[in-house]
Scaffold this motif. Structure first.
Motif, PDB file in Angstrom:
ATOM      1  N   GLU A  99       0.743  -1.151   0.019  1.00  0.00           N
ATOM      2  CA  GLU A  99      -0.008   0.086  -0.018  1.00  0.00           C
ATOM      3  C   GLU A  99       0.918   1.302   0.032  1.00  0.00           C
ATOM      4  O   GLU A  99       0.519   2.455  -0.521  1.00  0.00           O
ATOM      5  N   THR A 100       1.920   1.237   0.707  1.00  0.00           N
ATOM      6  CA  THR A 100       2.894   2.314   0.662  1.00  0.00           C
ATOM      7  C   THR A 100       4.192   2.155  -0.019  1.00  0.00           C
ATOM      8  O   THR A 100       4.524   1.039  -0.226  1.00  0.00           O
ATOM      9  N   ASP A 101       5.133   3.197  -0.504  1.00  0.00           N
ATOM     10  CA  ASP A 101       6.319   2.837  -1.002  1.00  0.00           C
ATOM     11  C   ASP A 101       7.217   2.158   0.095  1.00  0.00           C
ATOM     12  O   ASP A 101       8.079   1.271  -0.147  1.00  0.00           O
ATOM     13  N   THR A 102       7.142   2.419   1.386  1.00  0.00           N
ATOM     14  CA  THR A 102       7.819   1.612   2.346  1.00  0.00           C
ATOM     15  C   THR A 102       7.431   0.108   2.168  1.00  0.00           C
ATOM     16  O   THR A 102       8.410  -0.772   2.232  1.00  0.00           O
TER      17      THR A 102
END
Length: 94
Positions: A10-13
């Motif tokens: 869901e996130t870049d991380t």
């Protein structure tokens, strides 16, 4: 044929974490996906699905750079047979 995986994030991380977790599969898919695309005269090498609805692929113009990164990865984990396969493919494409 290479193993089809789905990288979900869901996130870049989360994306970076998934890339690290699946590094071995991704580099194997890079090797075998580019080899398959080269042998079938395809312009893109399939690597993985992203979030079930997108495709991670490497365009022909980026094959050599990606193979160099894959070679570095296999050297770092001391997979010398894979290094040989990558080097042979680089030579075939160049």
């Amino acid at each position: 044929m290479h193993k089809v995986i789905n990288i979900t994030y869901e996130t870049d991380t989360e994306f970076r974490q998934q890339m690290e977790e699946y590094a071995d599969i991704i580099h194997n898919n890079t090797l075998y996906g580019i080899d398959e695309a080269f042998n079938t005269d395809d312009d893109n090498a399939f690597i993985a699905f992203l979030n079930h609805d997108s495709i991670m692929a490497i365009p022909k113009g980026e094959w050599l750079d990606n193979l160099e990164h894959t070679l570095e990865y296999f050297i770092s984990i001391e997979e010398y047979e894979k290094c040989s396969e990558v080097k042979q493919l680089i030579d075939k494409i160049s």
